[in-house]
Design an enzyme around this catalytic site. Structure first.
Site, PDB file in Angstrom:
ATOM      1  CE  LYS A 177      -1.826   3.206   1.826  1.00  0.00           C
ATOM      2  NZ  LYS A 177      -1.738   4.598   1.307  1.00  0.00           N
ATOM      3  CD  GLU A 252      13.187   1.804  10.649  1.00  0.00           C
ATOM      4  OE1 GLU A 252      13.520   2.890  11.159  1.00  0.00           O
ATOM      5  OE2 GLU A 252      13.701   0.720  10.958  1.00  0.00           O
ATOM      6  CB  CYS A 286      13.056   9.750   8.278  1.00  0.00           C
ATOM      7  SG  CYS A 286      13.993   8.690   7.199  1.00  0.00           S
ATOM      8  CD  GLU A 387       9.699  13.783  11.424  1.00  0.00           C
ATOM      9  OE1 GLU A 387       8.566  13.321  11.564  1.00  0.00           O
ATOM     10  OE2 GLU A 387      10.647  13.163  10.920  1.00  0.00           O
TER      11      GLU A 387
END
Ligand code: NDP
Length: 497
Positions: A177, A252, A286, A387
């Site tokens: 997906k 992750e 990331c 973040e």
């Protein structure tokens, strides 16, 4: 290169098929708004069919000798090499990263698929001495079954390859997906794997939104492992939604990565490293360096030079050679990034570059943000802790080396860290004490190679790693096998004197 706009389909049981709802969504260029393709909004029925196809294909695929599976991956890697330039161009159109970085993204997939093709001849277990005479002891990896791969948009082909290639080489089948912002590049990877000779049903792909299709894939009772890369929020959600099934979920997630610059650093190198790590991929990595911790002796110089470099970066469509920073992925991302302007001001930080939505010639129709540098940031301020996932970095002053390490470790995430120093002793202390899954000495926070584990500590994940040989643990179960050829009943520890 012109990309023809067309309607694409799901891949189920080796067939390209429409979604059952008949509804669709579009993928568009974040730099220009150009329409690139239309994809099915899949339903839970489509997901059921995809999982059933994967389950049906599992036994024969898992029984195919791993070196044969590796040959299929090797062919896929060869096709990726042939199409690298076309894929990179298409990626820049769909995701926005500048062309050189898009080529790097494709290269990472090439590297990973070759690497996993080679694993087909290894998939190494252990053979160890047994405690008893005439007894043999070893461990072997078993495939797990059906793997759900759910991926983000920022590495549209590399991250899918990090999950799909090891899942397949280990003998599993996959339901994929991809992110709704980059379905086209995901589809290209699936097409290439099909073309390389993957049997029907081994890789299935369903398009659609995360909260419905992604959730249906992750929580499906016949999916054995969920391999997920994305935001911390979604990672937590998947964990909660699958907890009753005791499903193996590998996460992750985000980062708040740091570059430490000590007084003795090579400052030319450090500034290059910061600019690349903070503003490469428009900060949407990331591993992006969203914090810079600078020892006070060189603090003013680093702030001044970094701000000047940030102001000088050229924004625009990543297909143009002169462009250094592309768009951010969509308007929601742009608004989120810009909302941190007020947060930074409320935090009492000093804005020394950027801080605005970028407009002007060549930027019409896209989502652009000025490369932004905050100085004098408190280590506990929100812009130093959260973040932002855009071209924004926070510079923090440290009294000395120990203080710098303390600040570096003082966040909830633990993905990537870096230190610039010419002092070998401090470099080794930093290697030991920076509590992150990846650590760089005299390089920025980005640039991981696929043959080592990739992932982080703390809230960056749940202890698993992508990439490297380590990633095979995500997609296999260990079986320890004891063969007693003594012809007598030996009772291991009980027979010990
Ligand atoms: P999201 O978590 O929003 O999306 C990631 C994927 O999950 C997409 O395919 C999304 O689908 C899907 N999804 C969303 N909601 C659900 C749900 N409830 N159940 C199942 N699937 C769902 O992240 P982004 O795409 O915004 O990616 C950015 C984030 O990814 C950043 O936080 C970044 O740090 C992290 N990231 C981490 C990396 C790492 O290795 N540590 C590497 C790269 C990124 P849809 O697109 O349809 O919404």
């Amino acid at each position: 290169m012109a990309v023809a706009t067309r309607t694409f389909q799901n891949l189920i049981g080796g067939q390209w098929v429409d979604g059952s709802s008949g509804e669709t969504f579009d993928t568009v260029s974040p730099a220009t708004g150009e329409l690139l393709g239309t994809f099915p909004k899949s339903t839970r029925d489509d997901v059921d069919r995809a999982v059933a196809a994967a389950r049906e294909a599992f036994r024969s695929w898992s029984l195919m000798p791993a070196p044969r599976r590796g040959e299929i991956l090797f062919r896929a890697a060869e096709i990726l090499v042939e199409r690298k330039e076309d894929l990179a161009q298409e990626m820049t159109r769909e995701m926005g990263k500048v062309l050189a970085e898009a080529r790097g993204d494709v290269q990472e997939a090439i590297d990973m698929v070759y690497f996993m093709a080679g694993e087909g001849r290894r998939l190494v277990g252990e053979t160890v001495p047994a405690e008893m005479p005439d007894k043999f002891a070893m461990s072997v990896r078993m495939p797990v079954g059906v793997i759900a791969c759910i991926t983000p948009w920022n590495f549209p082909i590399a991250i899918p390859s990090w999950k799909i290639a090891p899942a397949l080489i280990a003998g599993n089948t996959v339901v994929f997906k991809p992110a709704s912002d980059t379905p086209l590049l995901a589809l290209r990877l699936a097409e290439i794997l099909q073309e390389a000779g993957l049997p029907d049903g081994v890789l299935n792909m369903v398009f659609g939104g995360g909260s419905d299709v992604g959730d249906a894939v992750a929580t499906h009772p016949d999916v054995d492992v969920v391999s997920f890369t994305g935001s911390s929020w979604t990672g937590r959600e998947i964990t909660k939604r699958t907890a009753d099934q005791l499903k193996k979920v590998t996460l992750e997630l985000g980062g708040k990565n740091v570059i430490v610059v000590l007084n003795d650093a090579n400052l030319d190198l450090a500034i290059d490293g910061i600019v690349w790590s903070a503003f490469g991929t428009t900060g949407q990595r990331c591993t992006a360096a969203s914090r810079v911790v600078v020892e006070e002796g060189v603090y003013d110089e680093v702030v001044e030079r970094l701000a000047e470099r940030a102001r000088g970066l050229t924004l625009g469509n990543g297909l143009e050679d002169s462009v250094e920073v592309g768009p951010v992925i969509n308007d929601a991302a742009l608004q989120k990034i810009h909302s941190y302007r007020e947060v930074g001001e409320a935090d009492g930080a000093r804005l020394v570059a950027g801080g605005n939505i970028a407009t002007g010639a060549g930027l019409e129709g896209g989502h652009f943000y000025e490369p932004t540098v905050w100085a004098d940031v408190d280590p506990n301020a929100r812009i130093a802790q959260e973040e932002i996932f855009g071209p924004v970095t926070a510079v923090i002053k440290a009294r000395d080396f120990d203080h710098a390490i303390e600040i570096a470790n003082g966040v909830d995430f633990g993905l990537s860290s870096a230190i610039f120093t010419e002092n070998v002793n401090r470099a080794f202390v930093a290697m030991r004490d920076l509590y992150t899954g990846i650590c760089y000495i005299n390089a920025g926070t980005i640039g991981a190679e696929i043959q080592l584990p990739f992932g982080g500590t703390r809230d960056t994940g749940n202890g698993h790693r992508d990439a490297g040989v380590a990633c095979l643990d995500n997609f296999t179960e260990w079986k320890s096998v004891y063969v007693d050829y003594s012809g007598t009943l030996q009772r291991a520890q009980i027979d010990h004197d």
